[in-house]
Structures are given as structure tokens and as C-alpha cells.
Design an enzyme around this catalytic site. Structure first.
Site, short mmCIF file in Angstrom:
data_model
loop_
_atom_site.label_atom_id
_atom_site.label_comp_id
_atom_site.label_asym_id
_atom_site.label_seq_id
_atom_site.Cartn_x
_atom_site.Cartn_y
_atom_site.Cartn_z
N GLY A 54 0.83 -1.20 0.00
CA GLY A 54 0.00 0.00 0.00
C GLY A 54 0.87 1.25 0.00
N GLY A 59 0.99 3.67 4.23
CA GLY A 59 2.01 2.87 3.55
C GLY A 59 3.09 3.72 2.91
N ARG A 344 -20.28 12.53 12.61
CA ARG A 344 -20.82 11.93 11.40
C ARG A 344 -21.94 10.92 11.66
NH1 ARG A 344 -15.10 11.04 8.19
NH2 ARG A 344 -14.81 13.25 7.76
N GLU A 439 -6.00 2.80 7.95
CA GLU A 439 -7.37 2.29 7.99
C GLU A 439 -7.39 0.75 8.09
OE1 GLU A 439 -9.81 3.58 4.71
OE2 GLU A 439 -11.64 2.72 5.55
N ARG A 449 -15.31 7.44 13.59
CA ARG A 449 -14.15 8.29 13.39
C ARG A 449 -14.58 9.74 13.21
NH1 ARG A 449 -11.78 10.52 9.34
NH2 ARG A 449 -12.77 9.33 7.67
#
Lengths: 651, 251
Positions: A54, A59, A344, A439, A449
Site C-alpha cells: 500500500g 504505507g 458523522r 485504515e 471516526r
């Protein structure tokens, strides 16, 4: 598989998972840990090969930072260039407790907000470390040349974001993720030029190679030639993102997938809290069945936009025809303290509730208004254009409506997954030598989150955590050199090849995309924004049935050893059909509502999420026990010593 | 949900591998709604081809919201299609006429070999960045973010340049297949910022050299690059790169 197994309570391990949290006071843990761990000497670092899978913020930052330290890094990505990893699409910003605004921010406050925002299901020590490192991330990115927004005096600008009452979000227009990623990508390219990092693009990791119980390598499919390739090293870092595309339609890129993490899970890495999925409140509503993705509009829009629906159900007038007195600014009404800036999960559920009550707007009735009229009158068009110009442009491009004149229509969409591979304080999974970053791991966001926290976590893990904890692992272990000649590599590659052959042999009639859409539909309807036991049980049966159909009907034109997107997609969907079951099972076992996980049966009289701290203050980490076998539940008990769990109130 | 349905006559570039000959193949695609993006229309074509037992058309795409730079097609002669400031993935079918014939080709340049159908290899752009498109800054050694004040206008100009998504449309549109706009965007971003100054000379010389080595052409001021750029990166960055280059060479 008999259905009784699906409905039975999970088999539970008696052993309690140890997160290896260092001793000492909260604010000293990381500093003391860092000061005491073993180190790899500079001369020895180049003898270690590290495989980083990644190239997003986690990454890419890890590969660059480890290259800078002198490790030999092999870095893999599925796109044609590391600059395209999906971190690039993050819009709104990145949090840091700099307190540049003198408005009362501190490491503790960022820590507190994050633990509370995560509905008391995150690990305190990890979250504090995240807050502590947040400032250094901003410094690092500024030094790389990331063009953050500035004030006229030349200092860095901030804005506020959902779930916080301070201005701690740093941003680069609506392209913060892009700019942070390009900063990391620049550092990565510098290490490629320096010869420390070898970039292997258009590769997809399809298995983890274990030797003597440790992660020693990976099997990849070269996406251009179709050949299977094996790579050996002393540790494997998984930074492969989340699993929102299990819902088919999400804000994620179309190549985002969970296969690398899932295959590590099948090799022994526990999967933690898969049911903690985040549905983002401000997305452009779905218009058509054939849509391939949903587009997010940055949460920062809620700073100046007001969310409303018609006060009366079934009011189909256009926004302009509805007078002020007949509008319900429901977030401002229900949550006066935070108003449009509630977290959220709260905003998403409130929007769903309004639409369920028949107050939804637009053609489909599955949307609410996000209105900028008041802000335009107060601040003028140039200010709004400077803040959100590119978002307004994007909205208009997609919907053919001008948000300067008519309110935007928004609706929640799958966006981020808080769950992921279980990691200890050092970011190591339950497989020695396999680390998970960003993630892909589960640790910092609990059940929900907060906005502008994903970029922070990815970069903290990559630039500032893994360089220390990986070194400690290597220094304590002192690995013997290994090559892909070891029989474990050929064996893992043969198993991957067998899996691909089985897929190609199905030779059915259904395009993979249609089967994926069907899976997404099941997950969204029954394991989506709200869940209940009967729906989850039904989902488990439907997923099983779909899995059966998939293995009878899937059609993959073309062959194995060539560029073949249908095959790539089929591999990912096959893994999702297994994973979706774990997702639903975890949601079924967690008999409470918390953060992004909302169970209809568990709510307060006002309809808010009702946690059950007595029974569920733990991380659910699932162990794979074989195909069609019941996974084993391991618990990591969460202790809250600095934040007292309470009913979250944003009123 | 829209009830309107469109159909198109597509002429799509098919090529089985880098060494194989390619050709335009005609397809008819039906049941397309105006809200669909160009790539969703191709997804639909691929579903139709798969059902008929034919090989789907391969093309690159990822974010589908115009920010990752992975997609890129030449649509009836124009990189990213007829609409300005748009990537292929965000272009909607409502901008086309029902029944229209549309030619779909890959981004062509000597430095972008075709891998299959519409998929090209753009790693040459990564190698230009490797030549110097960064600030040499190791993690852990940065001063406080506010230690270097940067005038707002400079930050805004740097941001304009930095919004390049590296899709390569500028190269595909240029009659010389030049990568000047791409390279200059990075040179210019870092030239606007004090962090970029210490390495400015080495950076521009090295990146321009790499651009030539990769086989990209020279810039002869056609301006096609700016016209197709989905992020509206301005050719004034090319002028800035030339200035930086001569400063590096003569200074």
C-alpha cells in the site's frame, strides 16, 4: 452450512488479548516506550528487507520513513503509480492539537474528543499517542512543501470540523488528502532515487507467507502479466485501507478492496470490530442503479451550510418555494450545542430518520438539503468560492445543479471502516512480523471516526510510530536471512493459483459486477446504517446463498496470465463474500448501539445510540477457524482511566 | 431515477498487448442514462460484452471523482473528452448526443506504451518526480509549522500548481508529446515556497534532463496541454520553469 450455527452465540476464547500497552502515566507512555525499546544499528538496517503493501498515507509514509532510516524496502501498490492511493481523495483536512488559534486546544483535548467521538470503544493509550504526534505531522508536511491554507500574515490557517469545538483542522483547499499524499509520495520517490525503496506498482497482494509462525513474505499477482510473484523479507506492513466497498457503492475508489487483509486473517491475523463501519453524512445521493460509486462532499461544508428538510412530510415543493417557517433545520433544533457540526454518525442517522419520516427531498426522497443561502448572504460569494469552490464545481458537474443558487442535496454513504486487523500498541497483528497501519488496522477510532482524523492516523502510523516499533521487533528477534527459495513460498503461490483456477473454471454467465452489486445491496439494506437481529440473520442467509450463486454463475472472460480486470474483481468479490459474513456476525453479536454501529433494538427514548458498557466495553477480535467454520471470538477489554464513558451528548 | 435512455456507436481501440497491433472496433451500447459517467457507460458496455461471451475493454480508473489521475481516455480526439476542467471519470453522458458516434482511444505518446486496450504505462512520470520533484526532508527533523511564514498569495500559487493529478492528459494532447506542463507544475509549486529553494537549481536541471531521457518531446507553445488539463494547471508554470531552468544553468 446449517443455519443453527449462524444464529448461535459465538464461541468465545478464554484467553484475554493483551495489547501490550506500556506502563506509566498516559502522557509518558509513548515517550518512555520509545526511549526504552531496542534499536537496530544504522549499519544493520540495510540488511533488513521490509515489505510495505500500500502507498497511501500510512504505507507511503512508512515506506519513505523506513527508507530514510536505511532499511531495504519493497513497496507495493495496485495502481499504476503510488500517487493514486485512495488517501488522495480525502478532502476536508487533518487535525492537530497545535492550539495555533489559542482557543483551548491541547493533546488532552484532542485525545478526549477522539475517544468520545469514537463512542468509548477505542484504546486510550493509542489515541493519546495519536494526539501527541499530531503536531509533528503538520511540521513534517509543511517542511515537505505541502501548500496548506495560510492567513494573510503567512501563518497556517485552521477550520473547525464535526465533533469538535476548537479550530484544529489544517487544510489545503478541498484537496488535503491529495496534498498530504503527494508530500509522502515525493519523499517516497526520493527514496526510490536513493535506492532504498523499490517500487512495485500494479501488484496485488494475494497471500501472506509464514515461516515458523512469522510473516516472512507475500504472494502478489502482477496485474499486467498475470504472473504470480513471491517476495521475501523480515516483516510485512499492511497498509491496504478499509473495506467500505463491501457495500459496492461507497465513497471509496473502485479498486479499494479487503483481500490482502482478509487473506492475512485466514493465515491467523485476528479481525477486530468489523461491524464498526462509518456512513458519511454529506454525499451526493444515488441517482441510478448503474452508478459505480458515490461521491463525498467534504464535511467542512457543514461549517457554513445549514441542513434542513421540509417541516411537513410529503412536501414536494422546490426549496425556493418552501418559506423559512415551513423548514426544519433539524440538526440545529435537536443538537443546539453542536448544530450542523455534530459527529458523522449522529448526522447520518438524523438524515435517515428524516427521510424515513417522509421528509426526504429530491426525486428519490432519499436526500436532505444542505443550504448555503445564509452563508452567501453573510460572507458573499467570493469567500464561499474560496472555501468550497472546487466542491461546488464537483457537485454541479455531477448533478447539473448550481449550489450557489439551489441548496445541495445530500445523503449518507459508506465511507470509512473503523474495524480492521487487530493490532497491539506496536501496530503488530496477532501474527508476529505482520503489522497493520492506517485504515487497515482498528485501533484509534473506536466505533466512529471524527472528521479529519483519518489522515492524522495514517501519517502518525507511517512516519512516527512504525519506525520505532518495527525496529524494536527486529532488534529483539534478529532474523536469519530468507529467500523465496524456501518451500513456504512455492506452497503459498500454488494455493493462490489454485484459487484463481477455481474461479476461472466456474465459466458461468453472470458478470462479476452484477454479483458484487447484489452483495452490496444485501449489506447496505441489512448491515448498513441501522441493523436489527432479524435483518442480520436474514443477511447471513442471503450472503451464503449469494456465495453459492457466485461460485456457479460468475463469468470471467479472458485468462489468468494477462491484464484482466474481470478476474481481479472476481478475486476481490469472492473474498468479500466470505468477509461479509463476519461483518454481519459481528454486528449480530454486539447487542448494543455505539458510534457507526446502530442496532434498532438498542436506543434511547430520543432515538440515539444506547451503549451497553457492562457487556460490550471490549474489542471483538475474531479468529479464523476454517472455511464455513464458526469464527472464535477473542476479547480485548477496554479500560477507561482518563475519560469517563458517558452517554454522548452533543445537545 | 431517470427514464431517459441513450445509445451510442462506439469505436474503441483494442490491442491485446504492448507488441500486438491495435485497431478500432465498433460497438453499439444501449440503455445508457444521461447521469452516467463516461466510465460507467464503458462499464455497461463491458457488462454487455461479458454477457455475449466477448472480452471486455480494459481501461484504467480508480477514484471516479477526478482526483487520483488514474483514468484518461482520448474521446473523439480530445484527452478527457469535450468538457473543460473534467476528467474522464467525471464526464457525464448528458454532454453527448443520443446516437452519437464516439471514438475512444488511449493516451498516446512514445513514453506511454500501451499495455492493453486503453491502458497505458505512465511510470515515466514517476521517474521525472524521482529526479527531484520533492524537498529532501527526513521524517522527524522538521521545524515548527509556523516557523516559516509564507505569504498567502505564494501559498495559493503553489496550491494551483500542486493540484496536478499526474494523469498525463497534457502529454496526450501535445503534438510533441511533451511533459512540460506536468514537470513545470512540480517545479513551480516548489519554486513558490521557501522550503523548495535550497534544492531549486538541482531540481529543475535534473527533472528536465529526465523528461528528455524518457522520450517526451519539447514544448513549442501550442497550449493544448492547458486546454485539456482537468485541474486547469496554467502554462504560466511552464514559463516559470524556463526561468528556473535558465537561472540554474547560467547562475
Amino acid at each position: 452450512m446449517n443455519q443453527t450455527f449462524l444464529n448461535a452465540p459465538p464461541e468465545e476464547s478464554a484467553r484475554i488479548l493483551d495489547a501490550r500497552i506500556p506502563p506509566g502515566p498516559l502522557e509518558r507512555k509513548w515517550t518512555d516506550h520509545r526511549g526504552h525499546v531496542s534499536l537496530v544499528s544504522p549499519a544493520n538496517k540495510r540488511k533488513h528487507t521490509i515489505l510495505v503493501v500500500g502507498t497511501g498515507l500510512a504505507g507511503g509514509a512508512a515506506a519513505a520513513a523506513l527508507g530514510e532510516l536505511g532499511y531495504r524496502v519493497l513497496n507495493f501498490c495496485i495502481q499504476d503509480s503510488p500517487r493514486r492511493a485512495h488517501s488522495v481523495a480525502a478532502q476536508g483536512g487533518i487535525n492537530a492539537s497545535k492550539n495555533y488559534q489559542n482557543d483551548g486546544d491541547s493533546d488532552f483535548r484532542l485525545f478526549y474528543d477522539t475517544v468520545k467521538g469514537g463512542d468509548f470503544r477505542a484504546r486510550e493509550a493509542n489515541v493519546y499517542r495519536l494526539a501527541e504526534l499530531s503536531g509533528a505531522i503538520i511540521d513534517q508536511c509543511v517542511a515537505q512543501g505541502v501548500p496548506f491554507a495560510r492567513e494573510y500574515g503567512g501563518t497556517l490557517a485552521n477550520r473547525s470540523f464535526g465533533g469538535a469545538q476548537v479550530s484544529r483542522t489544517f487544510y489545503a483547499r478541498g484537496q488535503t488528502g491529495q496534498q498530504l499524499l503527494l508530500g509522502a509520495y515525493g519523499s517516497l520517490m526520493r527514496q526510490v532515487a536513493a535506492g532504498t525503496v523499490t517500487m512495485l506498482a500494479r501488484r496485488e497482494m494475494l497471500d501472506l507467507v509464514l515461516v515458523d509462525g512469522r510473516a516472512r513474505g507475500i504472494v502478489c499477482r502482477n496485474l499486467v502479466t498475470g504472473e504470480l510473484e513471491t517476495y521475501a523479507g523480515d516483516a510485512v506492513l499492511l497498509a491496504t485501507g478499509g473495506y467500505s466497498t463491501v457495500f459496492y457503492l461507497s465513497t471509496n475508489a473502485v479498486n479499494c478492496n479487503n483481500s490482502a487483509a482478509w487473506r492475512c486473517h485466514k493465515r491467523g491475523a485476528f479481525f477486530a470490530n468489523p461491524c464498526f463501519t462509518q456512513i458519511h453524512p454529506t454525499c451526493i445521493p444515488q441517482e441510478a442503479e448503474t452508478q459505480s460509486k458515490l461521491t463525498l462532499m467534504s464535511e467542512s461544508l457543514r461549517n457554513d451550510g445549514r441542513v434542513w428538510v421540509p417541516a411537513k412530510a410529503g412536501d414536494h415543493r422546490s426549496a425556493a418555494e418552501i418559506p423559512e417557517s415551513e423548514r426544519d433545520y433539524y440538526l440545529e433544533r435537536i443538537y443546539p450545542a453542536f448544530g450542523n457540526l455534530v459527529p458523522r454518525d449522529i448526522a447520518s442517522r438524523a438524515a435517515k430518520r428524516m427521510c424515513d419520516e417522509g421528509k426526504g427531498v429530491g426525486k428519490t426522497g432519499r436526500a436532505v438539503f444542505l443550504d448555503f443561502q445564509a452563508a452567501l448572504e453573510r460572507l458573499g460569494r467570493p469567500v464561499i468560492a474560496e472555501r468550497y469552490g472546487n466542491l461546488f464545481h464537483m457537485y454541479e458537474e455531477i448533478t447539473a445543479e448550481d449550489p450557489y443558487r439551489v441548496p445541495m442535496r445530500i445523503y449518507p454513504a459508506p465511507h470509512y471502516t473503523m474495524g480492521g486487523l487487530w493490532v497491539d500498541y506496536n501496530l503488530m497483528t496477532t501474527i508476529p512480523g505482520l503489522f497493520a497501519l492506517g485504515e487497515a488496522n482498528f485501533s484509534d477510532h473506536g466505533a466512529n471516526r471524527l472528521g479529519a482524523s483519518a489522515l492524522m492516523q495514517g501519517l502518525a502510523d507511517g512516519y512516527f510510530v512504525i519506525p520505532y516499533t518495527l525496529g524494536a521487533y527486529l532488534a529483539e528477534w534478529r532474523p536469519q536471512p530468507i529467500s523465496t527459495e524456501h518451500e513456504a513460498f512455492a506452497q503459498a503461490a500454488a494455493e493462490v493459483r489454485q484459487g484463481i483456477q477455481s474461479l476461472l473454471e466456474v465459466a458461468g454467465k453472470e458478470p462479476v459486477r452484477d454479483l458484487w452489486r447484489r452483495l452490496g445491496h444485501i449489506c447496505w439494506e441489512r448491515v448498513g446504517m441501522s441493523r436489527e437481529a432479524s435483518g442480520l440473520n436474514q443477511a447471513l442467509e442471503e450472503i451464503r446463498d449469494l456465495r453459492k450463486s457466485f461460485w456457479q454463475e460468475v463469468c470471467i472472460p479472458g485468462g489468468e496470465r494477462e491484464l484482466n480486470r474481470s478476474l481481479e474483481m472476481a478475486i476481490r468479490v469472492a473474498d468479500y463474500l466470505e468477509f461479509a459474513e463476519l461483518l454481519a456476525m459481528d454486528a449480530l453479536h454486539r447487542e448494543e448501539s455505539c458510534g457507526g454501529h446502530f442496532r434498532e433494538e438498542f436506543r434511547t427514548p430520543e432515538g440515539e445510540a444506547l451503549r451497553d458498557d457492562e457487556r460490550f466495553t471490549y474489542v471483538a477480535a475474531w479468529e479464523y477457524t476454517g472455511d464455513l467454520q464458526r469464527p472464535r471470538l477473542h476479547k480485548e477489554n477496554l479500560k477507561f482511566e482518563h475519560v469517563q464513558p458517558g452517554q454522548r451528548s452533543y445537545k | 431515477m431517470s427514464t431517459q435512455s441513450m445509445s451510442f456507436n462506439l469505436r474503441v481501440w483494442r490491442q491485446e498487448g504492448p507488441q500486438e497491433p491495435g485497431r478500432l472496433v465498433d460497438y453499439k451500447v444501449v440503455d445508457i442514462s444521461p447521469e452516467m459517467s463516461f466510465l460507467e457507460m464503458l462499464d455497461e458496455l463491458n457488462v454487455q460484452l461479458t454477457r455475449k461471451g466477448e472480452r471486455p475493454v480494459e481501461f484504467d480508473s480508480d477514484c471516479r471523482e477526478g482526483i487520483c489521475g488514474m483514468c484518461g481516455l482520448v474521446i473523439t480526439g480530445v484527452a478527457h473528452g469535450p468538457l473543460s476542467a473534467t476528467t474522464t471519470c467525471t464526464l457525464r453522458m448528458r454532454h453527448f448526443q443520443d446516437g452519437q458516434t464516439i471514438e475512444v482511444e488511449p493516451f498516446r505518446a512514445a513514453a506511454f506504451p500501451v499495455l492493453r486496450d486503453l491502458v497505458v504505462d505512465r511510470t515515466a512520470l514517476d521517474r521525472i518526480i524521482q529526479a527531484g520533484g520533492f524537498v529532501s526532508q527526513n521524517a522527524g527533523s522538521a521545524p515548527d509549522g509556523n516557523a516559516i511564514p509564507i505569504p498567502k498569495d505564494d501559498a495559493e500559487n503553489a496550491m494551483d500548481a500542486a493540484s496536478c493529478i499526474g494523469c498525463g492528459a497534457c502529454v496526450a494532447a501535445c503534438p510533441n508529446a511533451s511533459a512540460f506542463l506536468f514537470t513545470s507544475a512540480k517545479v513551480s509549486q516548489l519554486a513558490y515556497l521557501p522550503q523548495g529553494r535550497p534544492e531549486a537549481r538541482r531540481r529543475v536541471a535534473s527533472m528536465v534532463r529526465q523528461m528528455d531521457l524518457e522520450g517526451f518531446g519539447n514544448c513549442t507553445n501550442h497550449g493544448e496541454c492547458e486546454a485539456v488539463c482537468p485541474k486547469e494547471v496554467s502554462i504560466h508554470h511552464i514559463a516559470r520553469m524556463r526561468k528556473e531552468y535558465w537561472k540554474a544553468m547560467l547562475g
